[in-house]
Design a protein around this motif. Structure first.
Motif, mmCIF file in Angstrom:
data_model
loop_
_atom_site.group_PDB
_atom_site.id
_atom_site.type_symbol
_atom_site.label_atom_id
_atom_site.label_comp_id
_atom_site.label_asym_id
_atom_site.label_seq_id
_atom_site.Cartn_x
_atom_site.Cartn_y
_atom_site.Cartn_z
ATOM 1 N N ALA A 180 0.826 -1.209 0.000
ATOM 2 C CA ALA A 180 0.000 0.000 0.000
ATOM 3 C C ALA A 180 0.862 1.261 0.000
ATOM 4 N N LEU A 181 1.978 1.236 0.716
ATOM 5 C CA LEU A 181 2.859 2.402 0.765
ATOM 6 C C LEU A 181 3.413 2.734 -0.619
ATOM 7 N N GLY A 182 3.635 1.699 -1.416
ATOM 8 C CA GLY A 182 4.143 1.917 -2.762
ATOM 9 C C GLY A 182 3.084 2.374 -3.756
ATOM 10 N N GLN A 183 1.811 2.233 -3.379
ATOM 11 C CA GLN A 183 0.728 2.561 -4.309
ATOM 12 C C GLN A 183 -0.020 3.845 -3.970
ATOM 13 N N ARG A 184 0.018 4.247 -2.703
ATOM 14 C CA ARG A 184 -0.774 5.400 -2.271
ATOM 15 C C ARG A 184 0.021 6.689 -2.382
ATOM 16 N N GLU A 185 -0.712 7.779 -2.326
ATOM 17 C CA GLU A 185 -0.089 9.096 -2.330
ATOM 18 C C GLU A 185 -0.715 9.940 -1.230
ATOM 19 N N GLY A 186 0.011 10.949 -0.783
ATOM 20 C CA GLY A 186 -0.550 11.925 0.130
ATOM 21 C C GLY A 186 -0.743 11.426 1.546
ATOM 22 N N PRO A 187 -1.700 12.029 2.263
ATOM 23 C CA PRO A 187 -1.856 11.795 3.705
ATOM 24 C C PRO A 187 -2.078 10.349 4.112
ATOM 25 N N GLU A 188 -2.670 9.542 3.240
ATOM 26 C CA GLU A 188 -2.913 8.154 3.622
ATOM 27 C C GLU A 188 -1.607 7.423 3.921
ATOM 28 N N CYS A 189 -0.541 7.850 3.272
ATOM 29 C CA CYS A 189 0.762 7.230 3.513
ATOM 30 C C CYS A 189 1.250 7.492 4.936
ATOM 31 N N TYR A 190 0.831 8.620 5.535
ATOM 32 C CA TYR A 190 1.250 8.902 6.905
ATOM 33 C C TYR A 190 0.707 7.834 7.855
ATOM 34 N N ALA A 191 -0.545 7.458 7.621
ATOM 35 C CA ALA A 191 -1.152 6.437 8.472
ATOM 36 C C ALA A 191 -0.492 5.075 8.252
ATOM 37 N N ILE A 192 -0.046 4.806 7.028
ATOM 38 C CA ILE A 192 0.668 3.552 6.754
ATOM 39 C C ILE A 192 1.983 3.533 7.533
ATOM 40 N N CYS A 193 2.696 4.657 7.518
ATOM 41 C CA CYS A 193 3.947 4.749 8.279
ATOM 42 C C CYS A 193 3.687 4.555 9.772
ATOM 43 N N TYR A 194 2.596 5.138 10.252
ATOM 44 C CA TYR A 194 2.235 4.965 11.660
ATOM 45 C C TYR A 194 2.023 3.486 11.981
ATOM 46 N N ALA A 195 1.294 2.785 11.115
ATOM 47 C CA ALA A 195 1.030 1.367 11.364
ATOM 48 C C ALA A 195 2.330 0.562 11.365
ATOM 49 N N LEU A 196 3.181 0.812 10.397
ATOM 50 C CA LEU A 196 4.441 0.069 10.303
ATOM 51 C C LEU A 196 5.337 0.355 11.511
ATOM 52 N N GLY A 197 5.475 1.632 11.853
ATOM 53 C CA GLY A 197 6.306 1.978 13.001
ATOM 54 C C GLY A 197 5.775 1.409 14.297
ATOM 55 N N SER A 198 4.458 1.350 14.438
ATOM 56 C CA SER A 198 3.851 0.824 15.655
ATOM 57 C C SER A 198 4.022 -0.692 15.770
ATOM 58 N N ILE A 199 4.117 -1.365 14.631
ATOM 59 C CA ILE A 199 4.393 -2.808 14.646
ATOM 60 C C ILE A 199 5.817 -3.054 15.137
ATOM 61 N N GLY A 200 6.711 -2.125 14.804
ATOM 62 C CA GLY A 200 8.065 -2.181 15.345
ATOM 63 C C GLY A 200 9.008 -3.085 14.576
ATOM 64 N N PRO A 201 9.979 -3.697 15.264
ATOM 65 C CA PRO A 201 11.010 -4.498 14.582
ATOM 66 C C PRO A 201 10.463 -5.585 13.662
ATOM 67 N N ASP A 202 9.281 -6.100 13.950
ATOM 68 C CA ASP A 202 8.706 -7.134 13.085
ATOM 69 C C ASP A 202 8.289 -6.580 11.728
ATOM 70 N N ALA A 203 8.362 -5.260 11.554
ATOM 71 C CA ALA A 203 8.048 -4.653 10.262
ATOM 72 C C ALA A 203 9.326 -4.363 9.467
ATOM 73 N N ILE A 204 10.401 -5.078 9.760
ATOM 74 C CA ILE A 204 11.689 -4.834 9.105
ATOM 75 C C ILE A 204 11.596 -4.984 7.587
ATOM 76 N N ALA A 205 10.648 -5.780 7.111
ATOM 77 C CA ALA A 205 10.483 -5.952 5.658
ATOM 78 C C ALA A 205 10.078 -4.653 4.976
ATOM 79 N N ALA A 206 9.643 -3.678 5.757
ATOM 80 C CA ALA A 206 9.236 -2.386 5.189
ATOM 81 C C ALA A 206 10.394 -1.404 5.093
ATOM 82 N N GLU A 207 11.573 -1.803 5.540
ATOM 83 C CA GLU A 207 12.697 -0.862 5.638
ATOM 84 C C GLU A 207 13.026 -0.201 4.306
ATOM 85 N N ALA A 208 13.126 -0.984 3.259
ATOM 86 C CA ALA A 208 13.497 -0.426 1.956
ATOM 87 C C ALA A 208 12.447 0.565 1.459
ATOM 88 N N ALA A 209 11.177 0.228 1.627
ATOM 89 C CA ALA A 209 10.104 1.117 1.176
ATOM 90 C C ALA A 209 10.102 2.424 1.966
#
Length: 364
Positions: A180-209
């Motif tokens: 979703a982070l690679g497909q969305r634009e604008g403010p919705e991406c902020y909420a995606i970042c929030y979700a990934l950061g809140s998941i924490g180290p288990d979201a390491i697969a998101a590092e490159a994105a």
């Protein structure tokens, strides 16, 4: 099912639905539906009243009504139209209070809420309730992920916030969030970042994105991405070199909530963030108490001593160490668009108690 009662008894119970005592009316509604769960007329009548009582000003009445609905297990085909009508007509404060009451039911309500996600009209409300439950709603992760690409942007936003509030237990959502982070634009991406950061180290697969998002032209996405990376991989010198300048600039953002979030992300980086010491010390003189406290915490994590009373404005209510006291929930206000997502997400980033934004589906 209570069993067959004489018609006069049923008549008396129905009369009590109009009682001026909200507790009597609530209990009567529960009894009425219990008489015969297969009687759609009785269930509909009881359900309408119980939903109204969930929006009562008395917390005990709200709780009793919520427990009654959970116990009754009424037919969703009957209840969801009633819910939809009631929620659409509720004002902002009543709506949030009612939804929070449902969230207090905790894990026993999760299976019912998962099933309720199938109903389009109430889906954003259900996602909000699951998010309010936090980690208790972990069994709902797969069902929430199914709606990350929902046609309704309000549903998508509530789902993203819910996954973030569930936290590390939502790690199964990471592949869908990265996509979703690679497909969305604008403010919705902020909420995606929030979700990934809140998941924490288990979201390491998101590092490159997230590293890619650091370089985008969006006004705020680099800051949210930097925050997420600090939560996911805080001990990585390479990430720190990219994120620290962005987070340091965030300490000078006009919005205090974003300054708090930036300071707390720097705190995650610990000693790797020593280059931010000057701007953090400057933040000790910030006009906002929570910014000052977050800056003091970050300096302590880096290894800098921050004594109580170091500067005119700094206060550390919890003691010598500078750990910030829990800030009070801000007054609920309706704001929308970019600023809404920008600020509401960082209110959560900043460690404020509970969900600090008005549900997006109720914004004017």
């Amino acid at each position: 099912m209570i069993g067959k009662l004489p018609p006069e008894a049923v008549e008396k119970i129905e009369k009590n639905l109009k009682s001026s005592d909200p507790v009597t009316a609530t209990v009567s509604a529960w009894v009425l539906a219990k008489l015969d769960p297969n009687d759609k007329r009785l269930v509909r009548k009881a359900g309408r009243l119980l939903i109204a009582r969930i929006m009562d000003k008395d917390p005990d009445v709200r709780s009793a009504a919520a427990q009654a609905l959970l116990d009754l297990k009424p037919d969703p085909q009957i209840m969801h139209p009633l819910w939809e009508k009631a929620l659409e007509s509720a004002d902002e404060r009543v709506l949030v209070t009612a939804l929070d009451t449902m969230a207090e039911l905790g894990s026993p309500a999760v299976p019912r809420l998962i099933a309720a996600l199938e109903f389009e009209g109430t889906r954003p409300y259900v996602a909000y309730i699951l998010g309010k439950m936090g980690p208790e709603a972990a069994p709902a992760v797969d069902a929430l992920v199914e709606h990350i690409d929902d046609d309704n942007p309000e549903v998508r936003r509530e789902v993203l916030f819910a996954l973030g509030k569930i936290g590390p237990a939502a790690k199964a959502a990471v592949p869908a969030l990265v996509k979703a982070l690679g497909q969305r634009e604008g403010p919705e991406c902020y909420a995606i970042c929030y979700a990934l950061g809140s998941i924490g180290p288990d979201a390491i697969a998101a590092e490159a994105a997230l590293q890619k998002a650091l370089k985008c032209d969006d006004e705020s996405l680099p800051l949210f991405s930097a925050w997420a990376l600090a939560k996911i991989h805080p001990n990585c010198p390479k990430n720190c070199a990219k994120t620290l300048p962005i987070l340091a600039r965030g300490l000078e953002d006009p919005d205090a909530q974003l300054r708090v979030g930036s300071a707390e992300a720097i705190c995650c980086l610990g000693k790797l963030a020593k280059d931010a010491v000057p701007v953090l010390k400057k933040a000790l003189d910030d006009d906002n108490e929570h910014v000052r406290q977050a800056a003091a915490d970050a300096l302590k994590a880096i290894g800098e001593w921050v004594l109580r009373g170091l500067c005119r404005k700094t206060r550390c209510p919890s003691g010598e160490g500078g750990t910030p006291a829990e800030p009070p929930p801000p007054h609920l206000t309706g704001c929308q668009g970019t600023r809404y997502l920008r600020v509401s997400a960082f209110r959560t980033f900043a460690g404020h108690a509970g969900r600090q934004h008005v549900p997006s589906f109720q914004l004017p």
